[in-house]
Design a protein around this motif. Structure first.
Motif, PDB file in Angstrom:
ATOM      1  N   CYS A   1     125.029  53.429  45.139  1.00 52.11           N
ATOM      2  CA  CYS A   1     125.257  52.081  45.669  1.00 52.11           C
ATOM      3  C   CYS A   1     125.955  52.189  47.024  1.00 52.11           C
ATOM      4  O   CYS A   1     126.967  52.886  47.138  1.00 52.11           O
ATOM      5  CB  CYS A   1     126.139  51.271  44.725  1.00 52.11           C
TER       6      CYS A   1
ATOM      7  N   VAL B 160     121.500  48.969  46.297  1.00 53.26           N
ATOM      8  CA  VAL B 160     121.856  49.555  45.004  1.00 53.26           C
ATOM      9  C   VAL B 160     120.619  50.308  44.542  1.00 53.26           C
ATOM     10  O   VAL B 160     119.620  49.703  44.148  1.00 53.26           O
ATOM     11  CB  VAL B 160     122.251  48.479  43.976  1.00 53.26           C
TER      12      VAL B 160
ATOM     13  N   LEU C  12     121.819  46.344  35.407  1.00 54.93           N
ATOM     14  CA  LEU C  12     122.124  45.637  36.650  1.00 54.93           C
ATOM     15  C   LEU C  12     121.707  44.185  36.480  1.00 54.93           C
ATOM     16  O   LEU C  12     120.814  43.879  35.687  1.00 54.93           O
ATOM     17  CB  LEU C  12     121.334  46.219  37.831  1.00 54.93           C
TER      18      LEU C  12
ATOM     19  N   VAL D  14     123.999  42.376  43.758  1.00 51.78           N
ATOM     20  CA  VAL D  14     123.669  43.078  42.514  1.00 51.78           C
ATOM     21  C   VAL D  14     124.959  43.297  41.733  1.00 51.78           C
ATOM     22  O   VAL D  14     125.895  43.935  42.225  1.00 51.78           O
ATOM     23  CB  VAL D  14     122.982  44.429  42.782  1.00 51.78           C
TER      24      VAL D  14
ATOM     25  N   ILE E 186     126.815  45.152  38.883  1.00 50.01           N
ATOM     26  CA  ILE E 186     126.631  46.461  38.246  1.00 50.01           C
ATOM     27  C   ILE E 186     127.424  46.503  36.949  1.00 50.01           C
ATOM     28  O   ILE E 186     128.649  46.350  36.955  1.00 50.01           O
ATOM     29  CB  ILE E 186     127.082  47.586  39.192  1.00 50.01           C
TER      30      ILE E 186
ATOM     31  N   TRP F 184     125.702  54.041  37.654  1.00 49.41           N
ATOM     32  CA  TRP F 184     125.688  53.666  39.069  1.00 49.41           C
ATOM     33  C   TRP F 184     127.034  53.983  39.711  1.00 49.41           C
ATOM     34  O   TRP F 184     128.081  53.666  39.161  1.00 49.41           O
ATOM     35  CB  TRP F 184     125.381  52.177  39.216  1.00 49.41           C
TER      36      TRP F 184
END
Length: 311
Positions: free
Chosen positions: A135, A141, A189, A203, A205, A210
């Motif tokens: 990210c 992302v 996500l 986005v 998370i 991630w």
């Protein structure tokens, strides 16, 4: 005389009435029920019409019919995509080599035909490489940038891994978004769209795989966060709308790469066990410092991150 004539007329019309002979008794036979053998349950197709699938073999034959010796249309290469179609032929389980599966009616490009579905996947075999799990606040992302559409995303992760999401916006209001790998604690996500299904703007998370380039991820402890930032951080108290919201990097290393509010948002949450007094010392709509003993005592960790996508 009249009565006698009536009798004659009745006999002429109906004939002479004879006494009935005694009838033989009927023999009752017990009825028998014919028991039918249960029919074989219908075999369900492994994949529903419309789902996108990916070839998990060096090449896979697309044939004109659901059998091994049916005419060959062409071969489909690894990682290429096909779309499952509705078929009038019921699926039949079979085994080819050591693989068990069914013939599946699909579309590949402009061609329609049958493939052996044991060599299909709902996500591309190279998914890890495509996602890359990195990210960059303000930019992307993984593969999600401001140019990625819903259709692009469906090709990358498989449409079965997408779902409608309701994003809380405060005051009991919600906005529709797209969940990617919904319910998966390592990959989930949620995309918030600037233009629905056309251009992402943020986005959320939730998955632990991630990570930002700076090393932030879901589950990172407060002590590690301070270490990455090379400075204390400030956060909002708990048990209100913005509980645990990181309010400042305090001029630390993350100030430039993870600009709060403009490119990045993070939340902290406590993890049990902890003493109630320590938790109660961190409540309410006010700012607290990571330097407080209570902040360490309640085992704070990163619970959610949001990456903004620049237009």
């Amino acid at each position: 005389m009249i009565a006698l004539e009536c009798i004659f007329i009745a006999q002429a019309v109906f004939g002479q009435v004879e006494p009935l002979e005694e009838l033989e008794p009927l023999e009752l036979v017990e009825p028998t029920l014919e028991v039918l053998a249960p029919s074989e349950p219908a075999v369900e197709a492994n994949y529903q019409p419309g789902i996108r699938l990916y070839i998990n073999a060096t090449s896979l034959a697309l044939r004109t019919g659901p059998k091994k010796d049916a005419g060959l249309i062409h071969y489909i290469s690894q990682d290429e995509m096909v779309t499952a179609l509705e078929d009038v032929i019921d699926p039949v389980p079979l085994e080819i080599g050591r693989r068990k599966g069914q013939w599946l009616y699909v579309q590949h490009g402009q061609h329609k035909g049958y493939v052996f579905d044991a060599y299909l996947l709902e996500v591309p075999p190279s998914l890890d490489e495509a996602l890359d799990w990195v990210c960059i606040p303000g930019k992307r992302v993984g593969p999600i940038t401001n140019k990625l559409t819903y259709e692009d995303l469906a090709v990358i992760v498989g449409e079965s891994n997408l779902a409608l999401a309701r994003i809380p916006m405060g005051d009991d209001k919600f906005e529709e978004g797209t969940a990617v790998f919904p319910g998966d604690k390592t990959r989930e996500l949620i995309i918030q769209w600037a233009i629905p299904r056309v251009r992402p703007k943020a986005v959320i998370i939730n998955g632990t795989r991630w990570k930002t380039e700076g090393g932030l991820a879901i589950g990172v402890r407060l002590s590690k966060l301070v270490e990455i930032n090379q400075a204390p951080v400030s956060f909002a108290g708990f048990e209100w709308d913005y509980a645990g919201y990181v309010t400042s990097w305090r001029a630390g290393a993350l100030e430039k790469t993870h600009a709060l509010r403009s490119t990045f948002i993070a939340y902290l949450a406590p993890e049990k066990p902890y003493l109630p007094d320590d938790y109660n010392a961190l409540l309410g709509d006010r700012e607290y410092s990571s330097e407080l003993d209570e902040a360490s005592a309640v085992n704070l960790k990163v619970s959610s991150m949001t990456v903004m996508i620049a237009e």
